[in-house]
Design an enzyme around this catalytic site. Structure first.
Site, mmCIF file in Angstrom:
data_model
loop_
_atom_site.group_PDB
_atom_site.id
_atom_site.type_symbol
_atom_site.label_atom_id
_atom_site.label_comp_id
_atom_site.label_asym_id
_atom_site.label_seq_id
_atom_site.Cartn_x
_atom_site.Cartn_y
_atom_site.Cartn_z
ATOM 1 N N GLY A 60 0.777 -1.300 0.146
ATOM 2 C CA GLY A 60 -0.076 -0.064 0.013
ATOM 3 C C GLY A 60 0.961 1.194 0.072
ATOM 4 C CD1 TRP A 62 4.209 2.936 -5.020
ATOM 5 C CD2 TRP A 62 3.330 2.884 -7.110
ATOM 6 N NE1 TRP A 62 5.396 2.453 -6.086
ATOM 7 C CE2 TRP A 62 4.573 2.826 -7.002
ATOM 8 C CE3 TRP A 62 2.402 3.021 -8.032
ATOM 9 C CZ2 TRP A 62 5.040 2.694 -8.266
ATOM 10 C CZ3 TRP A 62 2.899 2.991 -9.483
ATOM 11 C CH2 TRP A 62 4.313 2.737 -9.680
ATOM 12 C CG ASP A 80 -2.049 -6.721 -4.700
ATOM 13 O OD1 ASP A 80 -1.248 -5.897 -4.817
ATOM 14 O OD2 ASP A 80 -2.019 -7.835 -4.475
ATOM 15 C CG ASP A 102 -6.093 -12.491 -11.365
ATOM 16 O OD1 ASP A 102 -5.545 -11.657 -12.150
ATOM 17 O OD2 ASP A 102 -5.722 -13.500 -11.619
ATOM 18 C CG ASP A 122 4.925 -0.908 -8.158
ATOM 19 O OD1 ASP A 122 5.636 -1.118 -9.023
ATOM 20 O OD2 ASP A 122 5.162 -1.002 -6.953
ATOM 21 C CE LYS A 162 7.050 -3.693 -10.358
ATOM 22 N NZ LYS A 162 7.291 -3.538 -8.697
HETATM 23 C C1 LIG Z 1 5.581 -4.580 -6.006
HETATM 24 S S1 LIG Z 1 4.050 -5.045 -5.374
HETATM 25 C C2 LIG Z 1 3.340 -3.472 -5.234
HETATM 26 C C3 LIG Z 1 3.784 -2.702 -4.287
HETATM 27 C C4 LIG Z 1 2.861 -1.599 -3.903
HETATM 28 N N1 LIG Z 1 2.695 -0.678 -5.143
HETATM 29 C C5 LIG Z 1 3.276 -0.710 -2.661
HETATM 30 O O1 LIG Z 1 3.731 0.453 -2.930
HETATM 31 O O2 LIG Z 1 2.707 -0.996 -1.756
HETATM 32 C C6 LIG Z 1 3.515 -5.971 -6.554
HETATM 33 C C7 LIG Z 1 1.984 -6.379 -6.364
HETATM 34 O O3 LIG Z 1 1.337 -6.825 -7.687
HETATM 35 C C8 LIG Z 1 0.281 -7.581 -7.255
HETATM 36 N N2 LIG Z 1 -0.361 -8.524 -8.068
HETATM 37 C C9 LIG Z 1 0.632 -9.112 -9.219
HETATM 38 N N3 LIG Z 1 -0.296 -9.805 -10.136
HETATM 39 C C10 LIG Z 1 -1.645 -9.185 -9.932
HETATM 40 C C11 LIG Z 1 -2.677 -9.639 -10.505
HETATM 41 N N4 LIG Z 1 -3.008 -10.404 -11.556
HETATM 42 N N5 LIG Z 1 -3.965 -9.051 -10.013
HETATM 43 C C12 LIG Z 1 -3.774 -8.202 -8.863
HETATM 44 N N6 LIG Z 1 -2.642 -7.801 -8.398
HETATM 45 C C13 LIG Z 1 -1.477 -8.526 -8.889
HETATM 46 C C14 LIG Z 1 1.016 -8.801 -6.233
HETATM 47 O O4 LIG Z 1 0.138 -9.218 -5.153
HETATM 48 C C15 LIG Z 1 1.730 -7.554 -5.282
HETATM 49 O O5 LIG Z 1 1.153 -7.268 -4.204
#
Ligand SMILES: C[S@@+](CC[C@H](N)C(=O)[O-])C[C@H]1O[C@@H](n2cnc3c(N)ncnc32)[C@H](O)[C@@H]1O
Length: 206
Positions: A60, A62, A80, A102, A122, A162
């Protein structure tokens, strides 16, 4: 004897680096906050009172950055696979709503505040350590975000996402180039040296 690749990685990778310590000190739930902060300082894409969609929002940080900019107005929807940190759960009652889901499965009707002014992603796949697999999955996530931007991002809206740089990165860049008045590939200072990640920024949806 020369150090092995694994050893070199261990020598360069410091999980508690400058940004980790700064995030702890400033109350951010992850060091990623400073990547968005740098992008925001450069392009000022998020405005007070805007409607923002934060994909892959957990834990969280961002969302924390966004909510500081939005102030009391505007709206933030976070999605997420995992729930956000408890600190952010408390913000539910205010102008933020977090959904566990998802992005390939959440129906469009659930993006209830659309059109958004900004879409942030992200998202990162669960990494396998096999570069080409991780890059392909990252590209798939990005192409889904682009598809979502067609449906729920307002005209002149902005996109930040990203991407793990690999063979298909050009396709992602072209998809963004075709839809936005300008685009940039940007690597914030907070990205770890050993990471292949960059951010694709699309400014002004056509
Ligand atoms: C690097 S983290 C994000 C960090 C966040 N921006 C922060 O600042 O706290 C990447 C996130 O992408 C999510 N993610 C990956 N594939 C996803 C999907 N298909 N649907 C939703 N979220 C997804 C992961 O669960 C993970 O929490």
């Amino acid at each position: 004897m020369a150090p092995s690749a694994q050893c070199l990685l261990t020598m360069t990778y410091n999980p508690q680096d400058h940004y980790f310590k700064l995030a702890k000190k400033e109350g951010f739930v992850a060091r990623s906050a400073y990547k968005l902060d740098e992008i925001q300082k450069r392009w000022h894409l998020i405005r007070r009172g805007a409607k923002v969609l934060d994909l892959g929002c957990a834990p969280g940080s961002w969302s924390q950055v966004v909510l500081k900019i939005l102030g009391a107005g505007g709206f933030l929807r976070g999605i997420d696979l995992k729930p956000v940190d408890g600190i952010l759960q408390k913000l539910r009652a205010q102008n933020a709503e977090f959904m566990v889901g998802d992005i390939f499965a959440v129906p469009i009707e659930q993006y209830t505040e659309a059109p958004y002014d900004v879409i942030l992603s992200d998202m990162a796949p669960n990494t396998t350590g096999i570069a080409v697999t991780d890059q392909t999955r990252s590209e798939e996530l990005c192409m889904r975000v682009v598809e979502l931007s067609d449906k729920v991002l307002g005209q002149s809206g902005h996109l930040v996402m990203k991407l793990f740089m690999g063979g298909g990165a050009k396709n992602v860049e072209i998809a963004v180039k075709n839809r936005f008045k300008s685009h940039h590939l940007f690597r914030p200072k907070g990205v770890r040296k050993e990471s292949s990640e960059i951010y694709v920024v699309g400014i002004g949806k056509k």
